[in-house]
Design a protein around this motif. Structure first.
Motif, PDB file in Angstrom:
ATOM      1  N   LEU A 308      39.502  39.155 -17.667  1.00  0.00           N
ATOM      2  CA  LEU A 308      39.100  39.308 -19.134  1.00  0.00           C
ATOM      3  C   LEU A 308      37.768  39.087 -19.476  1.00  0.00           C
ATOM      4  CD1 LEU A 308      42.579  38.826 -20.751  1.00  0.00           C
ATOM      5  CD2 LEU A 308      41.421  41.010 -20.509  1.00  0.00           C
ATOM      6  N   ASN A 309      37.229  37.678 -18.960  1.00  0.00           N
ATOM      7  CA  ASN A 309      35.991  37.144 -19.290  1.00  0.00           C
ATOM      8  C   ASN A 309      34.836  38.143 -18.517  1.00  0.00           C
ATOM      9  OD1 ASN A 309      36.929  35.013 -20.319  1.00  0.00           O
ATOM     10  ND2 ASN A 309      36.284  33.314 -18.782  1.00  0.00           N
ATOM     11  N   ALA A 310      35.297  38.942 -17.145  1.00  0.00           N
ATOM     12  CA  ALA A 310      34.412  39.618 -16.811  1.00  0.00           C
ATOM     13  C   ALA A 310      34.306  40.906 -17.593  1.00  0.00           C
ATOM     14  CB  ALA A 310      35.197  39.948 -15.289  1.00  0.00           C
ATOM     15  N   VAL A 311      35.145  41.340 -18.473  1.00  0.00           N
ATOM     16  CA  VAL A 311      34.816  42.852 -19.050  1.00  0.00           C
ATOM     17  C   VAL A 311      34.321  42.046 -20.677  1.00  0.00           C
ATOM     18  CG1 VAL A 311      36.237  44.159 -17.830  1.00  0.00           C
ATOM     19  CG2 VAL A 311      37.258  42.895 -19.888  1.00  0.00           C
ATOM     20  N   GLY A 312      34.143  41.017 -20.727  1.00  0.00           N
ATOM     21  CA  GLY A 312      33.411  40.355 -21.652  1.00  0.00           C
ATOM     22  C   GLY A 312      34.091  40.078 -22.967  1.00  0.00           C
ATOM     23  N   THR A 313      35.507  39.885 -22.621  1.00  0.00           N
ATOM     24  CA  THR A 313      36.348  39.299 -23.679  1.00  0.00           C
ATOM     25  C   THR A 313      37.122  37.915 -23.123  1.00  0.00           C
ATOM     26  OG1 THR A 313      37.850  39.985 -25.401  1.00  0.00           O
ATOM     27  CG2 THR A 313      38.418  40.639 -23.362  1.00  0.00           C
ATOM     28  N   PHE A 314      38.166  37.539 -24.175  1.00  0.00           N
ATOM     29  CA  PHE A 314      38.787  36.473 -23.691  1.00  0.00           C
ATOM     30  C   PHE A 314      40.287  36.567 -23.694  1.00  0.00           C
ATOM     31  CE2 PHE A 314      35.067  35.103 -26.222  1.00  0.00           C
ATOM     32  CZ  PHE A 314      34.446  34.384 -25.243  1.00  0.00           C
ATOM     33  N   LEU A 315      41.000  35.980 -22.950  1.00  0.00           N
ATOM     34  CA  LEU A 315      42.536  35.630 -22.945  1.00  0.00           C
ATOM     35  C   LEU A 315      43.122  35.192 -24.535  1.00  0.00           C
ATOM     36  CD1 LEU A 315      44.833  35.464 -20.186  1.00  0.00           C
ATOM     37  CD2 LEU A 315      45.512  33.929 -22.290  1.00  0.00           C
ATOM     38  N   GLY A 316      42.176  34.248 -24.957  1.00  0.00           N
ATOM     39  CA  GLY A 316      42.924  33.833 -26.191  1.00  0.00           C
ATOM     40  C   GLY A 316      44.008  33.184 -26.363  1.00  0.00           C
ATOM     41  N   SER A 317      44.638  33.700 -27.561  1.00  0.00           N
ATOM     42  CA  SER A 317      46.147  33.258 -27.879  1.00  0.00           C
ATOM     43  C   SER A 317      47.022  33.961 -27.010  1.00  0.00           C
ATOM     44  CB  SER A 317      46.394  33.102 -29.016  1.00  0.00           C
ATOM     45  OG  SER A 317      46.261  34.708 -29.572  1.00  0.00           O
ATOM     46  N   GLY A 318      46.508  35.476 -26.262  1.00  0.00           N
ATOM     47  CA  GLY A 318      47.444  36.319 -25.721  1.00  0.00           C
ATOM     48  C   GLY A 318      48.298  37.264 -26.931  1.00  0.00           C
ATOM     49  N   GLY A 319      47.537  37.349 -28.127  1.00  0.00           N
ATOM     50  CA  GLY A 319      48.056  38.113 -29.286  1.00  0.00           C
ATOM     51  C   GLY A 319      47.514  39.620 -29.044  1.00  0.00           C
ATOM     52  N   CYS A 320      47.717  40.463 -28.250  1.00  0.00           N
ATOM     53  CA  CYS A 320      47.259  41.665 -27.985  1.00  0.00           C
ATOM     54  C   CYS A 320      47.640  42.729 -29.045  1.00  0.00           C
ATOM     55  CB  CYS A 320      47.782  42.637 -26.790  1.00  0.00           C
ATOM     56  SG  CYS A 320      46.956  43.785 -26.059  1.00  0.00           S
ATOM     57  N   ILE A 321      46.432  43.234 -29.866  1.00  0.00           N
ATOM     58  CA  ILE A 321      46.411  44.200 -30.972  1.00  0.00           C
ATOM     59  C   ILE A 321      46.111  45.396 -30.333  1.00  0.00           C
ATOM     60  CG2 ILE A 321      45.960  44.753 -33.367  1.00  0.00           C
ATOM     61  CD1 ILE A 321      45.566  41.797 -33.647  1.00  0.00           C
ATOM     62  N   VAL A 322      46.586  46.378 -30.592  1.00  0.00           N
ATOM     63  CA  VAL A 322      46.534  47.874 -30.067  1.00  0.00           C
ATOM     64  C   VAL A 322      46.268  48.923 -31.302  1.00  0.00           C
ATOM     65  CG1 VAL A 322      46.947  49.835 -28.607  1.00  0.00           C
ATOM     66  CG2 VAL A 322      47.723  47.117 -28.020  1.00  0.00           C
ATOM     67  N   MET A 323      45.019  49.539 -31.226  1.00  0.00           N
ATOM     68  CA  MET A 323      44.941  50.683 -32.017  1.00  0.00           C
ATOM     69  C   MET A 323      44.686  52.133 -31.488  1.00  0.00           C
ATOM     70  SD  MET A 323      42.308  50.776 -35.262  1.00  0.00           S
ATOM     71  CE  MET A 323      40.871  51.413 -34.465  1.00  0.00           C
ATOM     72  N   ASP A 324      45.368  53.005 -31.742  1.00  0.00           N
ATOM     73  CA  ASP A 324      45.104  54.341 -31.074  1.00  0.00           C
ATOM     74  C   ASP A 324      44.073  55.078 -31.822  1.00  0.00           C
ATOM     75  OD1 ASP A 324      46.394  55.867 -33.371  1.00  0.00           O
ATOM     76  OD2 ASP A 324      48.586  55.758 -32.465  1.00  0.00           O
ATOM     77  N   ASP A 325      43.950  56.207 -31.345  1.00  0.00           N
ATOM     78  CA  ASP A 325      42.758  57.176 -31.593  1.00  0.00           C
ATOM     79  C   ASP A 325      43.104  57.599 -33.326  1.00  0.00           C
ATOM     80  OD1 ASP A 325      44.491  58.690 -31.067  1.00  0.00           O
ATOM     81  OD2 ASP A 325      43.178  60.250 -29.837  1.00  0.00           O
ATOM     82  N   SER A 326      44.292  57.433 -33.875  1.00  0.00           N
ATOM     83  CA  SER A 326      44.452  57.687 -35.427  1.00  0.00           C
ATOM     84  C   SER A 326      43.845  56.609 -36.225  1.00  0.00           C
ATOM     85  CB  SER A 326      45.942  57.715 -35.855  1.00  0.00           C
ATOM     86  OG  SER A 326      46.453  56.678 -35.639  1.00  0.00           O
ATOM     87  N   GLY A 327      43.693  55.667 -35.710  1.00  0.00           N
ATOM     88  CA  GLY A 327      42.985  54.224 -36.413  1.00  0.00           C
ATOM     89  C   GLY A 327      41.374  54.467 -36.681  1.00  0.00           C
ATOM     90  N   CYS A 328      40.935  53.751 -37.734  1.00  0.00           N
ATOM     91  CA  CYS A 328      39.290  53.593 -37.829  1.00  0.00           C
ATOM     92  C   CYS A 328      38.923  52.015 -37.521  1.00  0.00           C
ATOM     93  CB  CYS A 328      39.290  54.124 -39.539  1.00  0.00           C
ATOM     94  SG  CYS A 328      37.642  53.520 -39.762  1.00  0.00           S
ATOM     95  N   ILE A 329      37.928  52.472 -36.819  1.00  0.00           N
ATOM     96  CA  ILE A 329      37.609  51.066 -36.209  1.00  0.00           C
ATOM     97  C   ILE A 329      36.745  50.231 -37.342  1.00  0.00           C
ATOM     98  CG2 ILE A 329      35.408  51.992 -35.122  1.00  0.00           C
ATOM     99  CD1 ILE A 329      37.390  48.993 -33.661  1.00  0.00           C
ATOM    100  N   VAL A 330      35.982  50.944 -38.094  1.00  0.00           N
ATOM    101  CA  VAL A 330      35.295  50.516 -39.115  1.00  0.00           C
ATOM    102  C   VAL A 330      36.207  49.710 -40.074  1.00  0.00           C
ATOM    103  CG1 VAL A 330      33.599  50.620 -41.043  1.00  0.00           C
ATOM    104  CG2 VAL A 330      33.611  52.277 -38.871  1.00  0.00           C
ATOM    105  N   ARG A 331      37.498  50.359 -40.647  1.00  0.00           N
ATOM    106  CA  ARG A 331      38.392  49.747 -41.402  1.00  0.00           C
ATOM    107  C   ARG A 331      39.130  48.486 -40.696  1.00  0.00           C
ATOM    108  NH1 ARG A 331      40.430  52.113 -46.127  1.00  0.00           N
ATOM    109  NH2 ARG A 331      39.029  53.938 -46.675  1.00  0.00           N
TER     110      ARG A 331
END
Ligand code: FMN
Ligand code: SF4
Ligand code: FES
Lengths: 436, 166
Positions: A308-331
């Motif tokens: 995960l570090n290699a792609v620029g993020t962190f494993l963190g707490s392992g709380g994975c939040i997923v948004m599909d293409d119906s969602g708005c990234i700005v919001r």
């Protein structure tokens, strides 16, 4: 699809282990019995060390190493503090462990106490988990009555007890020094580090602080052996991790997987039931909300610290939040910015003011009052917040905003050009809960 | 609540802490269980029972979201509006409840004084999104606006709890 429920015993057993007898029936407390009767504290510490277990609360620091930082010759009392503040957005794994398997945590805290030579442990639980606090309170009492806590545990020289301490609604009390301040009866505002808690923690005494999931991993590590644990998954990220997954997935929930052996795609599509028909992944905050966001192109990344570090993020707490293409990234980004603005403790000006400004600018973009210069203004804020503050909350606030702006810049530009972003239709629950 | 009642709650746990300051938060939380919020007199009683000044006790109390220094409704309903819940309809639930209670979208206390509704940050029930919490001991979800409304119907007529843990 390697799924391995081998560390958290309620998962392995497939049922709730809220009664002491049930927990003992699956091997519970045998690690504590074995340790206090015929293991030196240092040898136990070495077992933790060799297992390679890393902290599951967010930072991923090796548990055994942290425990070994506590001074051996200190005259002061030593403490174990369990961080059960679990308030990272998207994270609900500690809740499951406490609700379903509280004794494994109690045993883990006691093992850590024995290893470092502590006589008292504290479990700091968020105020909103009152239901879970009652379960844990009952488990602590039952363990004490059975002689697993208290004076001369199992007739050994080891005396140790646990105090449950309830928070009262403040995300910042999950930050380890904010937690210590709160536990000392103060406002929960982080301290300047160093000194680190291992040297001067609770009441300025040497203190080991670990997350619920970290400490709960100790009993099976002791019974099955450090080598067994270290052999699970990659060398630098051994063991299993419980990922909480939520958002636009069909089966939100907790899934325990061997690190490095499961990809984000498998977590979403095989474990969590995938997305709705015709939907594609838009954004993934894989380690809670305080991490850089990922996109569809990252789906095949294995879930472990290094990948995960290699792609620029962190494993963190392992709380994975997923948004599909119906969602708005700005919001979505605005919503996270609002979270950090609300939860900044206000002690450092760059964090207090910076989180306020990030929210304000994103809000006006969503509302259709944004200007192109706002994107540069936002970017200019990041460097003025990060690294100029006392704790990692500020970095956590910047990460999702800075990364979204980088990866999804077109969406922000479009929102400005089109005079705002309409609110998308949410994904409604298939079967709503009945109100009582 | 009286200082004696608070003392009776904290004395049994005093030995568990090397410094008595650690008793301030448990004392505040316990004092709040009587009315659901903390009055000036409650803060004074906590100060007396713990041996710290009223100003100190108030400065601690004011830090925590779940300690209320103003009166609230009989029940406090917290609607999670953080990301996972937002993606599953939290804003719709929130607005529906506010409108139903005749309140602006900032929330507040219903006219009959029975319920306070407030926005909350992630409650740790994202697998039940969108979720809401009643005081601190009951969390429900996933809810539609209609199901949440039904819950409010119940809360408007339910008896007050014996102790307010929120
Ligand atoms: C703002 C903030 C919030 C945090 N919240 C939590 C939390 O709720 N639970 C937790 O275990 N760690 C949390 N942490 C991480 C802790 O500071 C600490 O690293 C962790 O408890 C150490 O335990 P571990 O090594 O077992 O992960 C938080 C950190 C920050 C900066
Ligand atoms: S960085 Fe933010 S949350 Fe952390 S101590 Fe400073 S103001 Fe408080
Ligand atoms: S986002 Fe609502 S409970 Fe986590």
């Amino acid at each position: 699809m390697p799924i391995l429920n081998s560390v958290y015993r309620h998962r392995e057993a497939g049922h709730v282990l809220r009664d002491l007898a049930d927990y003992r029936a699956v091997g519970g407390f045998s690690a504590l019995v074995a340790s206090v009767s015929d293991m030196e504290a240092d040898d136990l510490l070495y077992v933790f060390h060799r297992s390679g277990l890393r902290g599951r609360g967010g930072a991923g620091f090796p548990m055994g190493r942290k425990a070994s930082f506590l001074p051996k010759d200190a005259k002061l009392a030593k403490y174990v503090v369990c961080n059960a503040d679990e308030s990272e957005p998207g994270t609900f794994k500690d809740r499951e462990i406490i609700e379903m398997n509280p004794f494994q945590l109690v045993e883990g805290v006691a093992l850590a106490g024995y290893a470092i030579g502590a006589e008292r442990g504290y479990i700091y639980i968020r105020g909103e988990y009152e239901y879970q606090a009652r379960i844990l309170d009952a488990a602590i009492r039952a363990a004490r009555e059975a002689g697993y806590l208290g004076k001369n545990i199992l007739r050994s020289n080891f005396s140790f007890d646990i105090t449950l301490y309830r928070g009262a609604g403040a995300y910042i009390c999950g930050e380890e020094t904010g937690l210590l301040e709160s536990l000392e009866g103060k406002r929960g505002q982080p301290r300047l580090k160093p000194p680190f808690p291992a040297v001067a923690g609770l009441y300025s005494s040497p203190t080991l602080i670990n997350n619920v999931e970290t400490l709960s991993a100790l009993p099976p590590i002791v019974t099955k052996g450090a080598d067994w644990y270290a052999a699970l998954g990659p060398e630098k990220s051994p063991g299993t991790k419980i990922f909480s997954i939520s958002g636009h997935v069909q089966r939100p929930g907790n899934y325990e997987v061997v690190l490095g052996e499961t990809t984000i795609r498998e977590l979403i599509y095989e474990h969590a039931g995938g997305l709705r028909d015709g939907r594609r992944v838009k954004a993934i905050w894989v380690g809670g909300s305080s991490v850089p966001v990922l996109g569809e192109q990252h789906l095949d990344t294995p879930l472990d610290y290094e990948s995960l570090n290699a792609v620029g993020t962190f494993l963190g707490s392992g709380g994975c939040i997923v948004m599909d293409d119906s969602g708005c990234i700005v919001r979505a980004t605005l919503r996270l910015a609002s979270f950090y603005r609300h939860e900044s403790c206000g002690k450092c000006t760059p964090c207090r003011e910076g989180t306020t400004w990030m929210e304000r600018i994103l809000q006006r973009i969503v509302d259709g009052q944004g200007r192109m210069e706002d994107l540069e203004l936002l970017e200019s804020l990041f460097g003025r917040i990060s690294g100029k503050v006392l704790c990692a909350l500020a970095d956590g606030a910047v990460a999702p905003v800075a990364s979204a702006l980088k990866m999804f810049r077109d969406d922000f530009v479009a929102a400005i050009e089109q005079g705002g972003t309409p609110r998308p239709e949410p994904m409604w629950p298939a079967t709503p809960a009945q109100a009582r | 609540m009286t200082a004696d009642q608070i003392r009776a709650h904290i004395e049994p746990i005093r030995d568990e802490f090397a410094e008595s300051r650690s008793l301030v938060l448990p004392a505040l939380k316990y004092a709040q269980t009587e009315k659901g919020h903390l009055t000036r007199d409650d803060l004074d009683a906590v100060a007396e029972a713990t041996g710290f000044s009223p100003a100190y006790v108030e400065s601690v109390a004011s830090f925590y979201d779940r300690l209320y220094l103003e009166p609230t409704g009989t029940r406090v309903v917290s609607v999670c509006v953080t990301l996972s819940c937002m993606l599953r309809g939290a804003d719709e639930v929130w607005e529906h409840l506010c409108e139903r209670e005749g309140l602006s979208h900032h929330g507040g206390t219903s006219e009959d004084g029975r319920v306070t509704i407030q926005e909350a940050q992630c409650l740790g029930y994202c697998d039940h999104a969108p979720c809401i919490q009643v005081d601190a001991d009951e969390t429900l979800g996933p809810l539609t606006p209609e199901a949440a409304s039904q819950l409010m119907d119940d809360l408007h007529v339910a008896p007050a709890p014996e102790e307010f843990w929120r």
